[in-house]
Design an enzyme around this catalytic site. Structure first.
Site, short mmCIF file in Angstrom:
data_model
loop_
_atom_site.label_atom_id
_atom_site.label_comp_id
_atom_site.label_asym_id
_atom_site.label_seq_id
_atom_site.Cartn_x
_atom_site.Cartn_y
_atom_site.Cartn_z
CG ASP A 127 -5.70 -6.41 4.65
OD1 ASP A 127 -5.50 -5.45 5.38
OD2 ASP A 127 -4.25 -6.32 4.37
CB SER A 186 -1.79 -9.33 4.76
OG SER A 186 -2.33 -8.03 4.01
CG HIS A 187 -2.75 -8.55 0.06
ND1 HIS A 187 -1.48 -8.43 0.38
CD2 HIS A 187 -2.60 -9.39 -0.88
CE1 HIS A 187 -0.83 -8.34 -0.13
NE2 HIS A 187 -1.30 -8.45 -1.08
CG ASP A 243 -1.84 -4.14 7.02
OD1 ASP A 243 -2.88 -4.60 6.35
OD2 ASP A 243 -0.83 -4.83 6.79
NE ARG A 244 -2.63 -4.17 0.72
CZ ARG A 244 -2.29 -4.99 -0.48
NH1 ARG A 244 -2.76 -5.08 -1.01
NH2 ARG A 244 -0.78 -5.51 0.12
CG ASP A 268 -2.61 -7.81 8.06
OD1 ASP A 268 -3.90 -6.98 6.53
OD2 ASP A 268 -1.98 -7.32 8.28
CE LYS A 321 -0.58 -2.29 4.08
NZ LYS A 321 0.72 -3.30 3.95
CD GLU A 341 3.79 0.31 1.48
OE1 GLU A 341 4.34 -0.13 0.47
OE2 GLU A 341 2.83 -0.22 1.91
NE ARG A 369 3.07 -6.03 -6.08
CZ ARG A 369 1.92 -6.34 -6.29
NH1 ARG A 369 1.57 -7.33 -7.08
NH2 ARG A 369 2.23 -7.93 -4.56
C1 VG1 Z 1 2.48 -5.61 -1.01
C2 VG1 Z 1 1.86 -4.01 -1.39
C3 VG1 Z 1 3.41 -3.32 -0.01
C4 VG1 Z 1 2.81 -3.60 0.92
C5 VG1 Z 1 2.85 -5.61 1.35
C6 VG1 Z 1 2.34 -5.59 1.98
O1 VG1 Z 1 3.67 -6.13 -1.33
O2 VG1 Z 1 3.36 -3.96 -2.79
O3 VG1 Z 1 3.02 -2.34 -0.77
O4 VG1 Z 1 3.46 -3.06 2.20
O5 VG1 Z 1 2.00 -5.81 -0.13
O6 VG1 Z 1 0.99 -4.89 2.42
P1 VG1 Z 1 4.61 -6.61 -3.06
O7 VG1 Z 1 6.29 -7.22 -2.12
O8 VG1 Z 1 3.99 -8.20 -2.85
O9 VG1 Z 1 4.42 -5.55 -3.84
V1 VG1 Z 1 0.01 -6.57 3.42
O10 VG1 Z 1 -1.58 -5.40 3.56
O11 VG1 Z 1 0.07 -7.73 2.58
O12 VG1 Z 1 0.78 -6.63 4.94
CO CO Z 2 -2.55 -6.23 4.80
#
Ligand code: VG1
Ligand code: CO
Length: 545
Positions: free
Chosen positions: A278, A113-114, A282-283, A280, A377, A364, A498
């Site tokens: 982001d 992801s990010h 989804d953000r 992938d 998402k 979220e 966080r």
């Molecule tokens: C983070 C975000 C959460 C989101 C997750 C996956 O998780 O806070 O809201 O669903 O990333 O998003 P964490 O456990 O690091 O707080 V993504 O775009 O990484 O698939």
């Molecule tokens: Co993502």
């Protein structure tokens, strides 16, 4: 088909986090590491014989190699067919859309992801089930348990890498592989949901947009839809080429990492609408000219205006938000007379609510927004939703948000991330918070802030009754202010704390204050109660969004 059984031994720590298994690339490059996880996944899917799987990733370093490995293992484990995105690419929401449209058994998404990519960056893998959504905890825990006892995995011997570049059908062992256009099914779905004519007219009338794909997987989707189908001028999509290292950046659409976009959206010459997605896809991040929309507000604005988009013309059944997300959506739900569900962090908790028709929109605070159109998402979906609103109202991003605040009040909101804390220190901080819980209720913290309720958030799924505990420490104040503490489940180095901060302001004359200033007392109280500086040895958060 020449199936080969390879002996292996378990690796520690193959437990999926908030969204799949994420580790440094170097960890995934160890012999048998990916193979073990994939075999554990296949082992817990006893009905897999002859089934169709979807496979693709965000194009980060190691994506291509992993695709070939998984294809060989899928063949050896009896799958009938795999739909794989051209070039090994598929965004997370596109995987969800493809699974649903073609009634597939499930999907494997290769993404962290990010998180940054490249040889020194992160890699990840997650599994989605037949409804198109992330596997629930019951499944991720079963995969983890299986990784701990695995002694062998199956693959196909003497099978060369297949061509992922040309669309069409080929074979790996006895299994069919279809290389599909990663964009087509997704784009078709967007056309069903949004007013493409109105958006085309908005661009034709000179509306200007900048979409920053952050050199991640959304580039091809955004180019095809915005520039291809909606007539936005070439160049509307910036950084549209997916790169294995995302150009060396964090593909994380927030004010801390999308600084180029923020700069481009500033000043009288800036475009009307700015957005980013982001790794992938989804953000999403939504910007107006000199104006940043918080994700919590974005969800609330979309909910309040949902019937302007064709796909939501008949209204919403309900809204769901993760617990740390601000209560802005709750105010809209109350006004609409529909339920608002509060779930733990992570999209997997929305799946049952969406399947049961209890919620239509979900969101979220972490730049994630989506709906019942898929079970993930969806970054570009949110961007198109906003564009649909701009095009059908003729308003600007800023005027839509200000009108929303005037009607519902403003939920000032910020998240402070303290990254790279030693794991033991972060655990000690959370343990100390948990130990304090019984004494926190009723405490007067000064500045008119008395704690009405303090707990460790637990969630009972209203559909299947499953219970998830220890989902974050909440301090809820008498005036509705909230402070939430939780540890990240997506990082790959040390721990990330966080801290989520929220204050409601009904008075419209006070809707123009800097968020950090408005939240200053809460920030102070959070630090005092959790002793963040003491535990972390740090003096300030590393990222503020
Ligand atoms: C983070 C975000 C959460 C989101 C997750 C996956 O998780 O806070 O809201 O669903 O990333 O998003 P964490 O456990 O690091 O707080 V993504 O775009 O990484 O698939
Ligand atoms: Co993502």
């Amino acid at each position: 088909m020449n199936i080969q059984t390879i002996s292996t031994r378990p690796f520690d720590g193959q437990r999926p986090g908030t969204s799949g298994l994420r580790k440094k690339v170097s960890v995934f490059q160890q012999a048998d590491y990916l193979e073990n996880f994939v075999q554990a996944l296949f082992d817990i899917l006893p009905d897999r014989a002859g089934q169709t799987l979807v496979l693709g990733g965000d194009g980060r370093f190691h994506n291509r190699m992993a695709v070939q490995t998984i294809l060989r293992m899928a063949a050896a484990n009896g799958f009938g067919k795999v739909l794989v995105g051209q070039g090994g690419l598929l965004s997370t929401p596109a995987v969800s859309a493809v699974i649903r449209k073609h009634h597939c058994f499930g999907g494997v998404i290769l993404s962290a992801s990010h998180n940054p990519g490249g040889p020194d960056g992160d890699f990840g893998i997650k599994y989605n089930i037949a409804n198109g959504g992330p596997a629930p905890e019951k499944i991720t825990e079963a995969i983890f348990a299986r990784t701990q006892v695995l002694t062998e995995y199956r693959t196909v011997a003497d099978s060369a890498d297949i061509d992922l570049e040309t669309l069409g059908t080929r074979r790996v062992g006895d299994m069919m592989v279809e290389v599909i256009d990663p964009v087509a099914d997704y784009a078709e779905l967007m056309q069903q949901l949004f007013d493409f004519d109105a958006m085309r007219a908005w661009f034709a009338a000179g509306g200007r947009m900048r979409f920053d794909a952050m050199n991640a997987v959304c580039g091809p989707y955004a180019r095809a839809i915005l520039e291809g189908q909606l007539g936005a001028p070439a160049g509307t999509v910036a950084n549209g080429q997916p790169l294995e290292d995302f150009g060396g950046h964090h593909p994380d659409p927030n004010p801390a990492h999308a600084t180029d976009l923020i700069a481009a959206m500033s000043g009288p010459q800036a475009p009307d609408f700015g957005a980013a997605s982001d790794g992938d896809a989804d953000r999403n991040m939504i910007l107006g000219r000199d104006f940043v929309v918080t994700p919590s507000d974005s969800l609330a604005v979309l909910a309040a205006n949902a019937t302007r988009a064709p796909g939501y013309r008949n209204g919403l059944a309900g809204i769901a938000r993760s617990m740390p997300t601000s209560c802005a959506a709750d105010a809209v739900a109350a006004a609409l007379g529909i339920p608002c569900f509060e779930t733990p962090t992570g999209w997997k908790f929305f799946g049952n609510l969406l399947d049961a028709g209890k919620a239509t929109l979900c969101g979220e605070e972490s730049y994630g927004t989506g709906s019942n159109h898929v079970r993930e998402k969806d970054g570009l979906w949110a961007v198109l939703f906003w564009l649909n609103l701009l095009a059908t109202t003729g308003e600007s991003v800023e005027s839509l948000v200000r009108a929303h605040w005037a009607r519902f009040g403003r939920h000032y909101y910020s998240r402070h991330d303290w990254e790279g804390i030693a794991t033991e220190q972060a655990d000690a901080l959370m343990a100390s918070l948990r130990a304090q819980l019984p004494t926190l209720e009723g405490r007067d913290c000064g500045a008119g802030l008395r704690i009405a309720h303090a707990d460790d958030f637990a969630y009972t799924d209203p559909v299947d009754g499953s219970v998830s505990t220890r989902q974050g420490i909440r301090l809820i104040f008498e005036n509705g202010c909230r402070v939430v503490f939780r540890l990240s489940g997506t990082g790959t180095e040390g721990a990330t704390l966080r801290v989520y901060l929220e204050r409601f302001e009904p008075d419209a004359s006070r809707h123009d204050l800097p968020a950090q200033q408005t939240l200053a007392e809460l920030i102070h109280i959070a630090d005092e109660i959790a002793d963040i500086r003491g535990h972390s040895g740090m003096t300030a958060p590393t990222v503020i969004t």
